[in-house]
Scaffold this active site. Sequence first.
Site, PDB file in Angstrom:
ATOM      1  N   GLY A 138     -22.594 126.116 -45.758  1.00 16.38           N
ATOM      2  CA  GLY A 138     -21.528 126.649 -46.621  1.00 16.38           C
ATOM      3  C   GLY A 138     -20.840 127.803 -45.935  1.00 16.38           C
ATOM      4  N   ASN A 139     -20.098 128.570 -46.674  1.00 15.41           N
ATOM      5  CA  ASN A 139     -19.497 129.787 -46.115  1.00 15.41           C
ATOM      6  C   ASN A 139     -19.343 130.819 -47.222  1.00 15.41           C
ATOM      7  OD1 ASN A 139     -16.733 129.537 -47.318  1.00 15.41           O
ATOM      8  ND2 ASN A 139     -16.785 127.620 -46.156  1.00 15.41           N
ATOM      9  N   CYS A 140     -18.811 131.978 -46.857  1.00 11.10           N
ATOM     10  CA  CYS A 140     -18.836 133.124 -47.787  1.00 11.10           C
ATOM     11  C   CYS A 140     -17.700 133.125 -48.810  1.00 11.10           C
ATOM     12  CB  CYS A 140     -18.761 134.433 -47.005  1.00 11.10           C
ATOM     13  SG  CYS A 140     -20.052 134.583 -45.801  1.00 11.10           S
TER      14      CYS A 140
END
Length: 406
Positions: free
Chosen positions: A213-215
Amino acid sequence: MKGKHIVVGITGSIAAYKTCTLVRLFVKAGAEVQVVMTPSAKEFVTPLTLATLSRHAVVSEFFDRRDGSWHSHVELGTWADVMLVAPASASTLGKMAHGIADNMLLTTYLSMKAPVFVAPAMDLDMYAHPATQENLRLLQRRGVGIIESGEGELASALVGKGRMEEPEQIFRHMADFFRHTAESKAGSGPHRGKLLITAGPTHEYIDPVRFIGNCSTGKMGFALAEAAAEAGFEVELVSGPTALSVRHPGIHRTDVVSAEEMFEAARQVFPTCRAAIFCAAVADFTPETTATNKIKREATGEWQIKLRPTKDIARELGAARQAGQIMAGFALETDDEMLHAEDKLARKHLDFIVLNSLRDEGAGFGHDTNKVVIIGRDGTRLPFPLKSKQEVARDIIRYLCKLMDL
Ligand code: C5P
């Protein structure tokens, strides 16, 4: 708000004192307010206060203690233009989600014909608990509007999320709601056509419990969706996994998980849209395969995941765009910002790109603020100071409207 019938449900929470101000604001704006209190709400504010402020006897019991007459929750359900539960305690939210009708507020809710909003108020751990979060999502899926809790000091002196939104803000939510329903009934208000917005991160599953995923939190994309709907666009919001909710009735939301799903959802609606803003932080790579069972450390030893590139949604849709469709993207950069942004603008055939740099304090992932430069294909360079994401969103929508000659 003049002449509107509002049922205000009050539950047992310290924040009940704020509802006194809220009821006063409604009455001052010309609305008729009927307050319904749960038994424990009366421990926090008195029915006398609310009856005085609302100019109506407060309903709390199924029967009137003096003459034994029955209070009809069904009548309130048809009388109301809207029902607002503020503060909504964890307990009442749970009962609303599961149809437990053990007090007058809940029976009123279950027989309510009008749209319902809740403004949750509770301690941060109760708010964050999966039970509360799932109840909120369940209610939201059934169409209940959630007026999100803010962050701040709580009655317990702890600081966190769970504090009921301020009365003035809740009032604004309700005023917006009445305005939008009036506009859509009358077919008035600006009609600027459909706008596609992608938002949030994507999750690329490796096995049933792990993902890449990412932030991204989705805050910028959701702020854009609200600002665009305010400006009269019919918004098609395609969102990756986020904890956010939408407020405006002019937003149609499609939830997706992976980059592939986001591409599919965006591709479906894009042909009907006049413009698109690609705000999502889409994964650039996804595992070539997703394991059916959880990958075990003992059985696997060293583990390499083979990744393949995902589809660049902006680029693919850009290639298929019809004449006149406007497209915008975002560039979040850490170095050589302008250069990278200009390269993306050209490579993805965008009309403009919104650049934000992770080097700017208060900009980028998770913050409530952002600092952007709009870079147009025509050579425009429009730098903005640090602002709230809501204000940034309004700047971007204003720029879009200008490009669309609206
Ligand atoms: O190349 P990069 O990912 O930095 O480009 C960012 C822009 O491209 C954003 O507008 C983003 O929403 C869009 N994008 C996309 N699909 C991808 C990757 C990025 O639409 N797979």
